[in-house]
Design a protein around this motif. Structure first.
Motif, PDB file in Angstrom:
ATOM      1  N   PHE A 112       0.942  -1.099  -0.044  1.00 10.57           N
ATOM      2  CA  PHE A 112       0.189  -0.056   0.041  1.00 10.57           C
ATOM      3  C   PHE A 112       0.833   1.315   0.057  1.00 10.57           C
ATOM      4  O   PHE A 112       0.654   2.081  -0.559  1.00 10.57           O
ATOM      5  N   THR A 113       1.952   1.274   0.782  1.00 10.89           N
ATOM      6  CA  THR A 113       2.635   2.450   0.897  1.00 10.89           C
ATOM      7  C   THR A 113       3.486   2.695  -0.473  1.00 10.89           C
ATOM      8  O   THR A 113       3.733   3.722  -1.031  1.00 10.89           O
ATOM      9  N   VAL A 129       2.284  14.448   0.400  1.00 11.28           N
ATOM     10  CA  VAL A 129       3.376  13.745   0.135  1.00 11.28           C
ATOM     11  C   VAL A 129       4.180  14.870  -0.919  1.00 11.28           C
ATOM     12  O   VAL A 129       3.505  15.433  -1.854  1.00 11.28           O
ATOM     13  N   GLY A 130       5.419  15.259  -0.455  1.00  9.79           N
ATOM     14  CA  GLY A 130       6.192  15.938  -1.347  1.00  9.79           C
ATOM     15  C   GLY A 130       7.000  15.253  -2.177  1.00  9.79           C
ATOM     16  O   GLY A 130       7.876  14.428  -2.050  1.00  9.79           O
ATOM     17  N   VAL A 142       6.670   8.476   2.738  1.00  9.11           N
ATOM     18  CA  VAL A 142       5.282   8.104   2.450  1.00  9.11           C
ATOM     19  C   VAL A 142       5.022   7.045   3.689  1.00  9.11           C
ATOM     20  O   VAL A 142       3.909   7.289   4.276  1.00  9.11           O
ATOM     21  N   LYS A 143       5.844   6.408   4.007  1.00  9.18           N
ATOM     22  CA  LYS A 143       5.861   5.384   5.263  1.00  9.18           C
ATOM     23  C   LYS A 143       5.494   6.288   6.590  1.00  9.18           C
ATOM     24  O   LYS A 143       4.499   6.084   7.455  1.00  9.18           O
ATOM     25  N   GLN A 144       6.339   7.238   6.693  1.00  4.23           N
ATOM     26  CA  GLN A 144       6.345   8.288   8.019  1.00  4.23           C
ATOM     27  C   GLN A 144       4.980   8.887   8.066  1.00  4.23           C
ATOM     28  O   GLN A 144       4.270   9.069   8.993  1.00  4.23           O
ATOM     29  N   ARG A 145       4.742   9.417   6.877  1.00  3.49           N
ATOM     30  CA  ARG A 145       3.257  10.219   6.682  1.00  3.49           C
ATOM     31  C   ARG A 145       2.285   9.515   7.013  1.00  3.49           C
ATOM     32  O   ARG A 145       1.187   9.883   7.588  1.00  3.49           O
ATOM     33  N   LEU A 146       2.147   8.168   6.744  1.00  2.00           N
ATOM     34  CA  LEU A 146       1.103   7.058   6.743  1.00  2.00           C
ATOM     35  C   LEU A 146       0.933   6.879   8.149  1.00  2.00           C
ATOM     36  O   LEU A 146      -0.234   6.814   8.812  1.00  2.00           O
TER      37      LEU A 146
END
Length: 162
Positions: free
Chosen positions: A11-12, A60-61, A75-79
Protein backbone atom coordinates in the motif's frame (compact mmCIF):
# COMPACT_ATOMS: atom_id res chain seq x y z
CA UNK A 1 10.13 -7.00 -4.23
CA UNK A 2 10.48 -3.19 -4.15
CA UNK A 3 8.30 -2.93 -1.05
CA UNK A 4 10.17 -5.69 0.76
CA UNK A 5 13.55 -4.24 -0.17
CA UNK A 6 12.62 -0.90 1.42
CA UNK A 7 10.71 -2.29 4.40
CA UNK A 8 7.30 -0.89 3.46
CA UNK A 9 3.92 -2.35 2.62
CA UNK A 10 2.56 -2.70 -0.89
CA UNK A 11 0.00 0.00 0.00
CA UNK A 12 2.83 2.42 0.85
CA UNK A 13 4.49 1.70 -2.48
CA UNK A 14 1.22 2.19 -4.38
CA UNK A 15 0.55 5.47 -2.55
CA UNK A 16 4.04 6.70 -3.44
CA UNK A 17 3.53 5.70 -7.08
CA UNK A 18 0.13 7.44 -7.14
CA UNK A 19 1.77 10.57 -5.70
CA UNK A 20 4.35 10.50 -8.52
CA UNK A 21 1.57 10.20 -11.13
CA UNK A 22 -0.33 13.11 -9.56
CA UNK A 23 2.83 15.21 -9.36
CA UNK A 24 3.54 14.64 -13.03
CA UNK A 25 -0.03 15.40 -14.07
CA UNK A 26 -0.41 18.50 -11.90
CA UNK A 27 3.17 19.84 -11.92
CA UNK A 28 2.79 20.34 -8.15
CA UNK A 29 5.59 19.20 -5.86
CA UNK A 30 3.22 18.84 -2.93
CA UNK A 31 0.19 16.57 -3.31
CA UNK A 32 -2.43 15.57 -0.76
CA UNK A 33 -4.17 12.23 -1.17
CA UNK A 34 -7.14 11.02 0.84
CA UNK A 35 -7.22 7.46 2.17
CA UNK A 36 -9.96 5.64 4.08
CA UNK A 37 -9.21 4.27 7.55
CA UNK A 38 -11.21 1.60 9.40
CA UNK A 39 -11.13 3.70 12.61
CA UNK A 40 -11.73 0.78 14.97
CA UNK A 41 -8.96 1.52 17.44
CA UNK A 42 -10.99 0.89 20.59
CA UNK A 43 -11.42 -2.78 21.51
CA UNK A 44 -15.10 -2.22 22.35
CA UNK A 45 -15.80 -1.27 18.70
CA UNK A 46 -14.47 -4.57 17.29
CA UNK A 47 -17.64 -6.65 17.82
CA UNK A 48 -20.01 -3.86 16.72
CA UNK A 49 -21.66 -3.82 13.33
CA UNK A 50 -21.51 -0.47 11.60
CA UNK A 51 -19.51 1.93 9.52
CA UNK A 52 -16.73 3.62 11.46
CA UNK A 53 -14.64 4.68 8.45
CA UNK A 54 -12.77 7.96 8.62
CA UNK A 55 -10.91 9.77 5.85
CA UNK A 56 -7.25 10.65 6.32
CA UNK A 57 -5.34 13.24 4.32
CA UNK A 58 -1.74 12.31 3.51
CA UNK A 59 0.58 15.03 2.20
CA UNK A 60 3.43 13.80 0.01
CA UNK A 61 6.28 15.98 -1.25
CA UNK A 62 7.49 14.78 -4.64
CA UNK A 63 10.43 16.68 -6.03
CA UNK A 64 12.31 15.88 -9.24
CA UNK A 65 15.46 14.81 -7.40
CA UNK A 66 13.72 12.67 -4.76
CA UNK A 67 14.92 9.08 -4.85
CA UNK A 68 12.46 6.21 -4.64
CA UNK A 69 14.04 5.17 -1.34
CA UNK A 70 13.55 8.65 0.15
CA UNK A 71 9.99 8.89 -1.20
CA UNK A 72 9.01 5.50 0.24
CA UNK A 73 10.49 6.47 3.61
CA UNK A 74 8.60 9.79 3.57
CA UNK A 75 5.29 8.14 2.61
CA UNK A 76 5.72 5.51 5.32
CA UNK A 77 6.29 8.20 7.97
CA UNK A 78 3.33 10.27 6.73
CA UNK A 79 1.06 7.21 6.75
CA UNK A 80 2.10 6.28 10.28
CA UNK A 81 1.43 9.86 11.39
CA UNK A 82 -1.98 9.92 9.72
CA UNK A 83 -2.94 6.57 11.21
CA UNK A 84 -1.86 7.71 14.67
CA UNK A 85 -4.41 10.53 14.39
CA UNK A 86 -7.24 8.64 12.70
CA UNK A 87 -9.56 9.06 15.70
CA UNK A 88 -10.09 12.73 14.76
CA UNK A 89 -13.08 13.04 12.41
CA UNK A 90 -12.22 14.45 9.00
CA UNK A 91 -14.76 17.25 9.50
CA UNK A 92 -12.80 18.45 12.57
CA UNK A 93 -9.58 18.43 10.55
CA UNK A 94 -11.24 20.55 7.85
CA UNK A 95 -12.48 23.01 10.49
CA UNK A 96 -9.00 23.24 12.06
CA UNK A 97 -7.20 23.74 8.74
CA UNK A 98 -9.93 26.04 7.41
CA UNK A 99 -8.92 25.76 3.74
CA UNK A 100 -10.40 28.03 1.06
CA UNK A 101 -13.77 26.56 0.11
CA UNK A 102 -15.09 25.97 -3.39
CA UNK A 103 -18.12 24.16 -4.74
CA UNK A 104 -15.86 22.84 -7.51
CA UNK A 105 -13.94 20.44 -5.26
CA UNK A 106 -13.72 18.96 -1.79
CA UNK A 107 -11.57 20.64 0.85
CA UNK A 108 -7.98 19.52 1.56
CA UNK A 109 -7.69 16.92 -1.23
CA UNK A 110 -9.34 16.07 -4.53
CA UNK A 111 -8.01 12.52 -5.02
CA UNK A 112 -8.34 9.36 -2.95
CA UNK A 113 -6.62 6.00 -2.99
CA UNK A 114 -8.66 3.10 -1.70
CA UNK A 115 -6.84 -0.22 -1.34
CA UNK A 116 -8.66 -3.50 -0.94
CA UNK A 117 -6.57 -6.55 -0.10
CA UNK A 118 -8.47 -9.44 -1.64
CA UNK A 119 -8.22 -12.34 -4.00
CA UNK A 120 -9.57 -11.56 -7.45
CA UNK A 121 -10.33 -13.73 -10.40
CA UNK A 122 -9.77 -12.85 -14.00
CA UNK A 123 -12.61 -11.44 -16.09
CA UNK A 124 -12.78 -12.60 -19.68
CA UNK A 125 -13.91 -9.41 -21.40
CA UNK A 126 -14.63 -11.22 -24.66
CA UNK A 127 -17.36 -13.20 -22.88
CA UNK A 128 -18.87 -10.10 -21.25
CA UNK A 129 -19.38 -8.13 -24.47
CA UNK A 130 -23.04 -7.29 -25.25
CA UNK A 131 -24.74 -9.15 -28.11
CA UNK A 132 -24.28 -7.62 -31.59
CA UNK A 133 -26.49 -4.59 -32.11
CA UNK A 134 -26.91 -3.85 -28.38
CA UNK A 135 -25.13 -1.05 -26.59
CA UNK A 136 -23.34 -1.80 -23.32
CA UNK A 137 -25.02 -0.45 -20.19
CA UNK A 138 -23.10 2.14 -18.20
CA UNK A 139 -22.04 1.19 -14.70
CA UNK A 140 -23.49 3.17 -11.82
CA UNK A 141 -21.54 5.85 -10.00
CA UNK A 142 -19.15 4.66 -7.36
CA UNK A 143 -18.50 1.28 -8.91
CA UNK A 144 -15.03 0.12 -9.72
CA UNK A 145 -13.72 -2.90 -11.57
CA UNK A 146 -10.42 -4.68 -11.47
CA UNK A 147 -9.66 -6.23 -14.80
CA UNK A 148 -6.68 -8.44 -15.41
CA UNK A 149 -5.99 -10.41 -18.51
CA UNK A 150 -4.15 -10.66 -21.78
CA UNK A 151 -6.10 -8.02 -23.65
CA UNK A 152 -9.29 -6.11 -24.18
CA UNK A 153 -12.00 -7.00 -26.69
CA UNK A 154 -11.74 -5.40 -30.09
CA UNK A 155 -14.66 -4.42 -32.32
CA UNK A 156 -14.90 -8.05 -33.47
CA UNK A 157 -15.24 -9.28 -29.88
CA UNK A 158 -11.88 -11.04 -29.76
CA UNK A 159 -9.20 -10.00 -27.30
CA UNK A 160 -6.57 -7.66 -28.68
CA UNK A 161 -3.00 -8.93 -28.60
CA UNK A 162 -0.99 -7.90 -25.53
Amino acid sequence: ALSQRHGVTLFTTMLAAWAIVLQRLSAQQDVVIGIPAANRLQAELAPLVGLFINTLAVRVGVEADTSIEALLKQVKQRLLGAQANQQFPFEQVVEAVNPPRSLAHTPIFQVMLSWIEAEWSDIDLAKTAPPPGRRPRAAGRGRSWRVRGSGFPTAGGNPAPP
